[in-house]
Each structure stands twice: as C-alpha cells, then as structure tokens.
Design an enzyme around this catalytic site. Structure first.
Site, PDB file in Angstrom:
ATOM      1  N   GLN A   1       4.863 -47.836  14.394  1.00 45.12           N
ATOM      2  CA  GLN A   1       3.480 -47.494  14.011  1.00 45.12           C
ATOM      3  C   GLN A   1       2.838 -48.647  13.244  1.00 45.12           C
ATOM      4  O   GLN A   1       1.685 -49.000  13.478  1.00 45.12           O
ATOM      5  CB  GLN A   1       3.516 -46.210  13.156  1.00 45.12           C
ATOM      6  CG  GLN A   1       2.167 -45.545  12.969  1.00 45.12           C
ATOM      7  CD  GLN A   1       1.680 -44.854  14.245  1.00 45.12           C
ATOM      8  OE1 GLN A   1       2.408 -44.759  15.229  1.00 45.12           O
ATOM      9  NE2 GLN A   1       0.440 -44.413  14.226  1.00 45.12           N
TER      10      GLN A   1
ATOM     11  N   GLU B   1      32.583 -34.831  30.567  1.00 43.40           N
ATOM     12  CA  GLU B   1      32.525 -34.541  32.010  1.00 43.40           C
ATOM     13  C   GLU B   1      31.156 -33.947  32.324  1.00 43.40           C
ATOM     14  O   GLU B   1      30.441 -33.527  31.411  1.00 43.40           O
ATOM     15  CB  GLU B   1      33.627 -33.534  32.380  1.00 43.40           C
ATOM     16  CG  GLU B   1      35.021 -34.075  32.090  1.00 43.40           C
ATOM     17  CD  GLU B   1      36.137 -33.112  32.461  1.00 43.40           C
ATOM     18  OE1 GLU B   1      35.839 -32.025  33.019  1.00 43.40           O
ATOM     19  OE2 GLU B   1      37.296 -33.456  32.187  1.00 43.40           O
TER      20      GLU B   1
ATOM     21  N   SER C   1      29.147 -31.434  24.738  1.00 43.21           N
ATOM     22  CA  SER C   1      29.376 -30.925  23.377  1.00 43.21           C
ATOM     23  C   SER C   1      30.556 -29.949  23.370  1.00 43.21           C
ATOM     24  O   SER C   1      31.326 -29.902  22.403  1.00 43.21           O
ATOM     25  CB  SER C   1      28.129 -30.203  22.855  1.00 43.21           C
ATOM     26  OG  SER C   1      26.995 -31.021  22.995  1.00 43.21           O
TER      27      SER C   1
ATOM     28  N   GLU D   1      28.990 -38.796  20.433  1.00 42.28           N
ATOM     29  CA  GLU D   1      29.995 -38.542  19.380  1.00 42.28           C
ATOM     30  C   GLU D   1      29.588 -37.350  18.503  1.00 42.28           C
ATOM     31  O   GLU D   1      29.730 -37.375  17.292  1.00 42.28           O
ATOM     32  CB  GLU D   1      30.260 -39.812  18.562  1.00 42.28           C
ATOM     33  CG  GLU D   1      30.952 -40.858  19.420  1.00 42.28           C
ATOM     34  CD  GLU D   1      31.486 -42.054  18.647  1.00 42.28           C
ATOM     35  OE1 GLU D   1      32.010 -41.864  17.546  1.00 42.28           O
ATOM     36  OE2 GLU D   1      31.370 -43.162  19.184  1.00 42.28           O
TER      37      GLU D   1
END
Ligand SMILES: Cc1cc2nc3c(=O)[nH]c(=O)nc-3n(C[C@H](O)[C@H](O)[C@H](O)COP(=O)(O)OP(=O)(O)OC[C@H]3O[C@@H](n4cnc5c(N)ncnc54)[C@H](O)[C@@H]3O)c2cc1C
Length: 402
Positions: free
Chosen positions: A349, A142, A147, A376
């Site tokens: 690179q 939300e 986290s 996740e």
C-alpha cells in the site's frame, strides 16, 4: 538497499554468543553471495537450476549443517539448534525467499532421518544433505489428505523381502529435483494414525514417477508424485512400523517454528522497503513519511514484527531447553505468518502502484508469504492446537484441585 538489522533482538536473553555470531555471519554471506545469483532467484523457468545452485552454495558455505542432527553425520551439533535454524531462515528470507526455501527443505526433508534413522541410513544420507550434494524432500500430503494427515491412503504392502508402494503424493517441495523423498505410507498395523510408516525412497526407484509439476504464485520446485508398484528394500523403512505419523509430527515440531522465522524475515524486509519508500516519496509538498497515517501504519508493522519475533524465539529457545512447545510453536507460526501477510500488504500500500508492479520487492514478498499460512499446518490447525492445549491444561489443573 541496506536491510535494517534487528541488532537489538540479538541482545535478547534467548540467544547465546554463538547465535549472535551466526546471525551476523549469515547476513554478511547473503550480502556477498546472493547478488551474484540474483537472476536465478526469481526466474519461473529457471527455478530448478536456481534451487540446485543455492543448495550447492549453502552446502559449501556450511549453512546446511544446522538442519542436521549429529556431528558424525555432518551436523553442526548433536541436536538441531532451533534458534540457529530460525536465525538462518529469518535472514535468508529477508534476502531471498528461494534461498530460505533451499535451506529449509534440506532440514525438513532429512529431519526424519536425523530423528529415527539407523546408523547406516544416517551415514548414507545426512553428510550429503549437509554438504549440499544430495537434495531432500518430505512427502506427506496427498490429494485427499492435507490437513487431515491421518487420512493418508498411499499403501506400503509387505511383500516378503520388500515393501511395495502404490498411490500418490502431491504438493511435494523439491519434487522433480530431489535425490530422495521421505514418504509416509499406510502399512496398516492399526487404523488411522497408528497404521502409518515412513520410508526413504531414492528418486530413481523404479515405479516412482514425477506425474506433474505444479506451478504456484511464488515459483519453487513442486510436484505430484505417483507410486505404481515401487519396490523398496526393507532397509528403507525409517523408524518402527506404525510409527510414521508420530515421526512426521516430530519432524514438523522442529521445523514449524522455523516457518514462523521465515515469515518474520519476509516481514522485516517489507518494513525496510516501506520505510525507504515512505521517506523518499514526495506528495502534497512533503514526504509520505510526514503523514501521520503513514507513521501509524509503520508503527503497526513494527509492533507486529516485534511480537512475532518474541513468539518465534520463545518457542525456539524453549525447544532448545528440551521443553514441550506444542502451544508455543503453534502460536509463533499462526501469529508470524498472519502478521507478515498484514505487514507486507501495508508495504504494498505504501509503495502505491509500484507495489503491485511485477518484480518489485514488495510484490515478490506479497506472493512469497501466502503459502506459509497454509503449509506445515494451516492457521486454523494452529488455532485448534492452541485451543485444545489450553483446554487440556485447564482440565488437568481442575482435576488436580478436585
Ligand atoms: C507451496 C507449498 C509447498 C508445500 N510443500 C509440501 C511438502 O514439501 N510436503 C508435503 O507433504 N506437503 C507440502 N505442501 C502441502 C501442505 O502441507 C498442505 O497444502 C496443507 O497441509 C493443507 O492441506 P490442503 O492443501 O489439502 O488443504 P485442506 O486440508 O483441504 O484444508 C483447506 C483449508 O481448510 C482450512 N482448515 C484446515 N483444517 C481446518 C480445521 N480443523 N478447522 C477449520 N478449517 C480448517 C484451512 O484454511 C485450510 O487451508 C505444500 C503446500 C504448498 C502450498
């Protein structure tokens, strides 16, 4: 360009004969079928159609069965085979990020049904997910709870014969094209994590609206959802009241290692691209690959990839043995996603200016990998999991000695 097949990895003792066959078959399928839809794979405007088509193709070919548990419901086996899911994701990611995404979301979006669905819920949703005729989504995050999952605020209010959902979900993959969403909502049995329940919400439920489509650096369907008085039959609750947080974590536990596998696939592709460019680019009267600094870079990339592969398949193998993999899955995701970012950066690179040109493979990989370090469970969350697990085990050993 031919992709360097990790054939020696398949000889590792983590795998059984069926895994070796699966890895070879999915690679052959990608080579045969993905070039025909390559124009759909990277189009920002056509991402919804590209994703729908990939889900159909993956379903018809039988690959989506591996993300479903239960043969009766279209799954490949009665349990989800983590090593199979990881091999599929690694190989698909090596070929095309959107193809990996399409497969991964069918598993993540239906995982909670596999784990906690009633027979009727499984029968209604899982076969369609497995054959690619229904698109699944997992709606946990939300605006004020990413986290910190236990802080989620979307409410499901008990209203007699129904639950009524009000609030928002955001950053929802497949948002806008999904046929159903697994939605985690606050039902209030207890404070925090113990007051959350899970629901299956069909996309056409009145009161559910796609409020905003979200564009990110690697295009795929993503949306913010609004729930305003969305009324659900009580049969839509998944698992027991108050058990939603645990169910979300159990679902993520299965698929977290597979995020690491996808990162591994991206990294392998980057190494293949780097080897090709370094061996063919002439400068200073020799090829780029003749320069010791290039060899060091390539060696570092190979080391990062092999160490990530060992962590990924250790975690997948352990889970398939029924062992607890909290620390191992967190280590795999942390190392494989962070390592892939470094490997891909080194490939850019080596490609020089061509490496940052829009549409080149390494430039695409550079954009594809970034979100895997965030979703996740961000890297910092994985680090916390590993640290806490170490300390808990240390405390348990100390307690046993005293
Ligand atoms: C491409 C994409 C697809 C997604 N798909 C889905 C989906 O399908 N379903 C769904 O529910 N969600 C989805 N998400 C959301 C994703 O799970 C969240 O973005 C993630 O959980 C992080 O939450 P946040 O973005 O709110 O960041 P926050 O929680 O605000 O964290 C911000 C940063 O803080 C740091 N951090 C976090 N915790 C700690 C800590 N304990 N200590 C120190 N630092 C910390 C990390 O670096 C983190 O990136 C998706 C996100 C992206 C980018």
């Amino acid at each position: 360009m031919a992709i360097d097949a990790p054939s020696s990895m398949l000889d590792w003792p983590f795998f059984e004969a069926r895994h070796r066959t699966l890895a070879t078959d999915i690679d052959a399928w990608c080579n045969e079928h993905l070039p025909a839809v390559s124009s759909l794979l990277h189009e920002r405007d056509g991402v919804d159609e590209g994703c729908r088509q990939l889900v159909r193709m993956l379903g018809e070919a039988g690959w989506l069965r591996y993300g479903i548990g239960g043969r009766t419901y279209g799954g490949d086996g009665d349990e989800i085979d983590t090593r199979a899911v990881c091999l599929l994701r690694e190989t698909l990611a090596e070929h095309a990020g959107l193809a990996d995404f399409a497969l991964a979301m069918q598993g993540l979006g239906s995982g909670a049904i596999t784990l906690a669905g009633t027979q009727a819920q499984k029968q209604r949703y899982l076969p369609a997910v497995a054959n690619g005729t229904a698109i699944a989504a997992f709606a946990l995050t939300e605006p004020e709870s990413g986290s910190d999952v236990a802080a989620l605020a979307l409410t499901a209010h008990d209203d007699g014969d129904a639950y009524v959902l009000d609030g928002e979900k955001t950053w929802i993959s497949n948002g806008g094209i999904a046929d159903f969403y697994i939605v985690f909502a606050r039902t209030g049995e207890a404070p925090g994590a113990r007051g959350i329940s899970a629901f299956i919400v069909d996309a056409d439920t009145p009161g559910l609206k796609i409020a905003e489509r979200l564009e990110v650096i690697a295009p795929h369907p993503l949306a913010r959802l609004e729930f305003a008085g969305a009324r659900l039959s009580k049969r839509c609750m998944l698992g027991a009241p108050g058990e939603g947080f645990k169910l979300a974590m159990r679902t993520l536990d299965i698929f977290r290692t597979s995020v690491a596998a996808a990162a591994l696939g991206f990294a392998r592709r980057a190494l293949a691209e780097a080897l090709h460019r370094a061996s063919t680019r002439h400068l200073f009267g020799q090829t780029l690959s003749d320069l010791p600094l290039t060899q060091t870079k390539l060696a570092q990339m190979a080391l990062t990839i092999d160490s990530a592969a060992l962590l990924v398949y250790r975690a997948a193998w352990m889970r398939d043995q029924g062992k607890r993999v909290t620390r191992e899955a967190a280590m795999a995701k942390w190392h494989a996603t962070e390592g892939a970012q470094q490997v891909i950066d080194a490939a850019v690179q080596i490609w020089g200016a061509q490496g940052v040109r829009s549409g080149t493979t390494v430039e695409t990989l550079y954009r594809e990998i970034r979100a895997l370090r965030i979703y996740e469970g961000a890297t910092e969350v994985q680090q916390l999991i590993v640290g806490r697990d170490l300390l808990a085990q240390h405390a348990a050993r100390e307690g046993a000695v005293r």
